[in-house]
Design a protein around this motif. Structure first.
Motif, mmCIF file in Angstrom:
data_model
loop_
_atom_site.group_PDB
_atom_site.id
_atom_site.type_symbol
_atom_site.label_atom_id
_atom_site.label_comp_id
_atom_site.label_asym_id
_atom_site.label_seq_id
_atom_site.Cartn_x
_atom_site.Cartn_y
_atom_site.Cartn_z
ATOM 1 N N ALA A 82 0.936 -1.260 0.256
ATOM 2 C CA ALA A 82 -0.005 -0.082 0.134
ATOM 3 C C ALA A 82 0.892 1.079 -0.158
ATOM 4 C CB ALA A 82 -1.168 -0.009 1.311
ATOM 5 N N SER A 83 1.918 1.110 0.701
ATOM 6 C CA SER A 83 2.789 2.399 0.753
ATOM 7 C C SER A 83 3.354 2.646 -0.642
ATOM 8 C CB SER A 83 3.930 2.161 1.947
ATOM 9 O OG SER A 83 4.768 1.101 1.648
ATOM 10 N N GLU A 84 3.861 1.736 -1.197
ATOM 11 C CA GLU A 84 4.373 1.749 -2.504
ATOM 12 C C GLU A 84 3.436 2.409 -3.543
ATOM 13 O OE1 GLU A 84 7.661 -1.833 -3.398
ATOM 14 O OE2 GLU A 84 5.490 -2.574 -3.099
ATOM 15 N N LEU A 85 2.123 2.197 -3.452
ATOM 16 C CA LEU A 85 1.227 2.610 -4.402
ATOM 17 C C LEU A 85 0.776 4.291 -3.954
ATOM 18 C CD1 LEU A 85 -1.363 -0.185 -4.915
ATOM 19 C CD2 LEU A 85 0.227 0.625 -6.403
ATOM 20 N N LYS A 86 1.134 4.484 -2.978
ATOM 21 C CA LYS A 86 0.728 6.002 -2.587
ATOM 22 C C LYS A 86 1.244 6.864 -3.735
ATOM 23 C CE LYS A 86 0.117 6.161 2.148
ATOM 24 N NZ LYS A 86 0.486 6.770 3.385
ATOM 25 N N GLY A 87 0.107 7.596 -4.192
ATOM 26 C CA GLY A 87 0.437 8.548 -5.430
ATOM 27 C C GLY A 87 0.321 7.716 -6.833
ATOM 28 N N TRP A 88 0.219 6.547 -6.802
ATOM 29 C CA TRP A 88 -0.247 6.007 -8.311
ATOM 30 C C TRP A 88 -1.532 6.596 -8.563
ATOM 31 C CZ3 TRP A 88 1.870 0.251 -8.837
ATOM 32 C CH2 TRP A 88 3.058 0.199 -8.702
ATOM 33 N N THR A 89 -1.510 6.698 -9.894
ATOM 34 C CA THR A 89 -2.865 6.845 -10.453
ATOM 35 C C THR A 89 -3.327 6.158 -11.599
ATOM 36 O OG1 THR A 89 -2.063 8.884 -11.854
ATOM 37 C CG2 THR A 89 -2.907 9.293 -9.631
ATOM 38 N N ALA A 90 -4.665 6.120 -11.907
ATOM 39 C CA ALA A 90 -5.037 5.019 -13.157
ATOM 40 C C ALA A 90 -5.961 5.912 -13.953
ATOM 41 C CB ALA A 90 -5.396 3.667 -12.614
ATOM 42 N N LEU A 91 -6.160 5.860 -15.072
ATOM 43 C CA LEU A 91 -6.977 6.490 -15.865
ATOM 44 C C LEU A 91 -7.214 7.828 -15.331
ATOM 45 C CD1 LEU A 91 -9.721 3.528 -15.798
ATOM 46 C CD2 LEU A 91 -8.182 4.072 -17.656
ATOM 47 N N GLY A 92 -5.958 8.683 -15.596
ATOM 48 C CA GLY A 92 -6.357 9.960 -15.192
ATOM 49 C C GLY A 92 -5.881 10.382 -13.790
ATOM 50 N N ASP A 93 -6.787 11.020 -13.149
ATOM 51 C CA ASP A 93 -6.402 11.245 -11.597
ATOM 52 C C ASP A 93 -6.946 10.348 -10.686
ATOM 53 O OD1 ASP A 93 -5.261 13.429 -12.481
ATOM 54 O OD2 ASP A 93 -7.058 14.670 -12.890
ATOM 55 N N ASP A 94 -7.661 9.333 -11.118
ATOM 56 C CA ASP A 94 -8.094 8.325 -10.008
ATOM 57 C C ASP A 94 -6.898 7.651 -9.265
ATOM 58 O OD1 ASP A 94 -10.793 8.704 -10.721
ATOM 59 O OD2 ASP A 94 -10.754 6.902 -12.206
ATOM 60 N N VAL A 95 -7.079 7.857 -7.817
ATOM 61 C CA VAL A 95 -5.918 7.250 -7.018
ATOM 62 C C VAL A 95 -6.004 5.863 -6.997
ATOM 63 C CG1 VAL A 95 -4.924 7.440 -4.741
ATOM 64 C CG2 VAL A 95 -5.745 9.647 -5.854
ATOM 65 N N ILE A 96 -5.200 4.947 -7.002
ATOM 66 C CA ILE A 96 -5.150 3.558 -6.434
ATOM 67 C C ILE A 96 -5.083 3.280 -5.156
ATOM 68 C CG2 ILE A 96 -4.235 1.449 -7.122
ATOM 69 C CD1 ILE A 96 -3.047 2.415 -9.573
ATOM 70 N N GLU A 97 -5.888 2.717 -4.413
ATOM 71 C CA GLU A 97 -5.764 2.324 -3.001
ATOM 72 C C GLU A 97 -6.263 0.709 -2.778
ATOM 73 O OE1 GLU A 97 -8.613 4.915 -0.440
ATOM 74 O OE2 GLU A 97 -8.186 6.598 -1.906
ATOM 75 N N LEU A 98 -5.392 0.341 -1.804
ATOM 76 C CA LEU A 98 -5.560 -0.975 -1.872
ATOM 77 C C LEU A 98 -6.544 -1.229 -0.344
ATOM 78 C CD1 LEU A 98 -1.874 -2.341 -2.187
ATOM 79 C CD2 LEU A 98 -3.611 -2.475 -3.693
ATOM 80 N N ARG A 99 -7.011 -2.436 -0.093
ATOM 81 C CA ARG A 99 -7.856 -2.773 1.030
ATOM 82 C C ARG A 99 -6.909 -3.550 2.002
ATOM 83 N NH1 ARG A 99 -13.054 -4.274 -2.645
ATOM 84 N NH2 ARG A 99 -13.540 -2.235 -3.086
ATOM 85 N N ARG A 100 -5.703 -4.040 1.551
ATOM 86 C CA ARG A 100 -4.898 -4.568 2.516
ATOM 87 C C ARG A 100 -3.502 -3.975 2.340
ATOM 88 N NH1 ARG A 100 -5.037 -10.333 -0.423
ATOM 89 N NH2 ARG A 100 -6.909 -10.115 -1.602
ATOM 90 N N ASP A 101 -2.860 -4.416 3.203
ATOM 91 C CA ASP A 101 -1.042 -3.861 3.121
ATOM 92 C C ASP A 101 -0.434 -4.319 2.043
ATOM 93 O OD1 ASP A 101 -2.013 -2.558 5.529
ATOM 94 O OD2 ASP A 101 -1.138 -3.986 6.912
ATOM 95 N N THR A 102 -0.514 -5.503 1.545
ATOM 96 C CA THR A 102 -0.028 -6.310 0.337
ATOM 97 C C THR A 102 -0.714 -6.842 -0.438
ATOM 98 O OG1 THR A 102 1.985 -6.375 1.820
ATOM 99 C CG2 THR A 102 2.084 -7.744 -0.313
ATOM 100 N N VAL A 103 -0.625 -6.776 -1.781
ATOM 101 C CA VAL A 103 -1.142 -7.445 -2.653
ATOM 102 C C VAL A 103 -0.225 -8.353 -3.655
ATOM 103 C CG1 VAL A 103 -2.584 -7.395 -4.670
ATOM 104 C CG2 VAL A 103 -3.023 -5.877 -2.939
#
Length: 87
Positions: free
Chosen positions: A19-40
């Motif tokens: 989840a910490s690695e994904l902070k700031g990642w976006t998809a399809l423009g400005d949609d922020v990616i958020e995880l529901r768990r700590d690791t995927v």
């Protein structure tokens, strides 16, 4: 298709994403990616990507009769039973 192939390669190399690695990642423009768990684990995502590629290349084998393919789950590719829907 090249984008899917490259994404699969990169995700496969990572093995997992936190989840910490994904902070700031976006998809399809400005949609922020958020995880529901700590690791995927990236393996189910790569498997789904491979299925999409097979579908686009028209090389996806049919699911067993009376079932649909079910991608993106832990434990790998599965099938789910088709429901009978009465009109």
């Amino acid at each position: 298709m090249q984008l899917i192939e490259e994404t699969n390669r990169r995700l496969g190399e990572r093995g997992r994403v936190t989840a910490s690695e994904l902070k700031g990642w976006t998809a399809l423009g400005d949609d922020v990616i958020e995880l529901r768990r700590d690791t995927v684990d990236t393996a189910p995502v790569v498997e789904l990507g491979q299925g999409v590629l097979q579908l686009l290349r028209e090389s996806l084998s049919p699911a067993p009769e009376g079932t649909w393919w079910f991608y993106g789950v832990e434990g790998g590719l599965q099938t789910i039973v088709m429901r009978n829907v009465e009109s």
